[in-house]
Write an enzyme that holds these catalytic residues in place. Sequence first.
Site, PDB file in Angstrom:
ATOM      1  N   TRP A  38       0.817  -1.232   0.000  1.00 46.74           N
ATOM      2  CA  TRP A  38       0.000   0.000   0.000  1.00 46.74           C
ATOM      3  C   TRP A  38       0.844   1.272   0.000  1.00 46.74           C
ATOM      4  O   TRP A  38       0.412   2.305   0.485  1.00 46.74           O
ATOM      5  CB  TRP A  38      -0.988   0.019   1.179  1.00 46.74           C
ATOM      6  N   HIS A  39       2.035   1.199  -0.575  1.00 46.21           N
ATOM      7  CA  HIS A  39       2.911   2.376  -0.594  1.00 46.21           C
ATOM      8  C   HIS A  39       2.976   2.978  -1.995  1.00 46.21           C
ATOM      9  O   HIS A  39       4.019   3.431  -2.428  1.00 46.21           O
ATOM     10  CB  HIS A  39       4.319   2.017  -0.096  1.00 46.21           C
TER      11      HIS A  39
END
Length: 534
Positions: free
Chosen positions: A462-463
Site C-alpha cells: 500500500w505504498h
Amino acid sequence: MNATEAPTMDYYDYIIVGGGTAGCPLAATLSQSFRVLLLERGGSPYGNSNISNLVHFADTLSDLSPESPSQRFVSEDGVINARARVLGGGSCLNAGFYTRASPEYVNAAGWDGRLVNESYRWVERVVAHQPELRQWQRAVLDGLLEVGVTPFNGFTYDHMVGTKVGGTIFDTQGSRHTAADLLAYADPQRLTVFLRATVQRVFFRPSDSGRRQVHGVVFLDSQGVKKWAYLNAGTNGDVILSAGAIGTPQLLMLSGIGPAASLQKMQINVVMDQPWVGRGMSDNPMNAIFVPSPSEVEVSLIQVVGITPFGSFIEAASGANFAAHTAHGQAPRRRRRDFGLAVEAMNALDEGAFRGGFLIEKIMGPLSTGTLKLRSLDPEDNPSVTFNYFDHPQDLRRCVEGLRTIERVIESRAFSRFRYSYLQVGALLNMTAGFPVNFRPRHENDSTSLEQYCRDTVLTIWHYHGGANAGRVVDGNYRVIGVDALRVIDGSTFNHSPGTNPQATVMMLGRYMGMKILQERFNGTTASLGQNHH
C-alpha cells in the site's frame, strides 16, 4: 459533519480535497489563519472498531461494503490493492509503522531540514508511540542481527542502515491513532469538514494573466445533491488536492488536466495538455514468506525493520491470517471461479495452520513505474492502474536479496523456537506460493527460482505513489505547473517512497506545506504560528 448539511454554495480561503494522511494536518495548519474547507468522500473513523483496534486490522481491508473505509481495486498487474475512503485516509487502514524519511531523501526533495524535523515532531506528539516488543517480534529482531543486518539502532524514528525498532500509530492498548486526530490542532472556528462529499472536478475561470485559474470545486453529497465551493476572491488562496496517489491524478484528469488524447477519448474538455499526469505510478512490491509456528505467537503488526545496505527492507507481522483476508472479495470475472475455490480451500483449513507469521520484504524506490488511466467519468470508480512490478532489473535483484536474507533469518538460532525444524525453506516457499493472494499465474519453479517467486507472489504494501510527480506535474512549492491557485500535496508527488514506510512523511508534508504556505502569506513572520501543543 455530513455533506448533506453543506450549503449549495459557499466561499473559503482554502479548499482541500481529501481528508487523508496529508489533508488532515494541512487543514489543521492552514485553519490557524484562514477559512478552510476540508472535503472527504468517506465517513468518520471514530466508532469503527475495525479501524481503531489492532486485532481487526485485516477486517477493514476485507470489508467490501459501499460504506467501507477501504475501497478495493485490482491493478492491471493482477495485484489486489486498496484505497482509503475515510477521514484519516490510509492511516486508518495501514499496519501502523511510523518511521521518518532519510536525510538524503529530504535533501533530494529540496525540503528545509529544520522545518521537516519540526513538522515530524508536531505529528508525533499526537499519533506516534513506541511499540512493546514481545517474543515473536523479538525473535525476528535477534534473527536479523544474527544474520548480519547490523548495527542495532534501538528504538528510533530515524531511517538508518541496520536493524531497529520503529514507531507505531497503535498505542500500548492496541488502539490506532490516525491523521484525523491531527485535526485537534485546528482552529474549529475556521475549519469546516464535510464527510461523504465526493468532489467531481475542479473548475476554472479566466485570469488577467491569460493562464487558467482555479475558481473552486463541485461536489456531490451522499444523496447525490450537487454543491459548489468557491475560493474567496482576492485572498490568494488555493484549491489543494490531497486525494492520494490514485485519487489526485484521477481528479486532475476529470478536471481536464492530463494527456490531451486520453482526455479527448473520454470526451473531457482539455483545460491543459499535461502528459505527465497519471505517469510515474509506482508501488513498492512486497513479497512474504509464511512461517507456521509450533509455539504461540502474539498478534503483531510491523514493529521491527531490517534496513539492508542493498536496498531491501525486512519487516514482519504475526498471529493473524493476513493471507486469507487479503484474498477475500471480488475478483475480476475471468478469474473469479478458480479464485473462489482457492479461498474456500483456505477457509477450510484449521486456524492452527495459520499460527505463525509472515516475514516480508519490500524494496526501496522502486525504479519500475507504470500508468494510471480513467475508466469512466465517475470519481467513485477506480481508474485503471498498472504498476509494472519488477520491470526494472534492479528491483528484481533487491527482491531476491531480501528473500535470501529472510531465509537466513528463518534458519537463525534466534528464530528456531518459532519454526518447525522439518519444514525446509523450499517447503515454506511452496506453501506461501499456494496462497491465493493475487491473480498472477504460478509456476512450477516458484520454490527454486527466487526471481520467479518474486514475480508470482508479489503483493502490495500500500505504498503506491506518483501520478502527479514533483518536477513534472507540480513545482517545488507543489503548485500545478501552468495553472494558478491549484496545488497537490500528497504522495502522488513522490518520485520514490520515503523511508521504509511513507505515512509519517505524508503527514509531515501536510504540516510542512501548511507552514510554508503560512510563511509565504506572512513574509516569514510565522515563528509563533501553529506552536500550540496538543
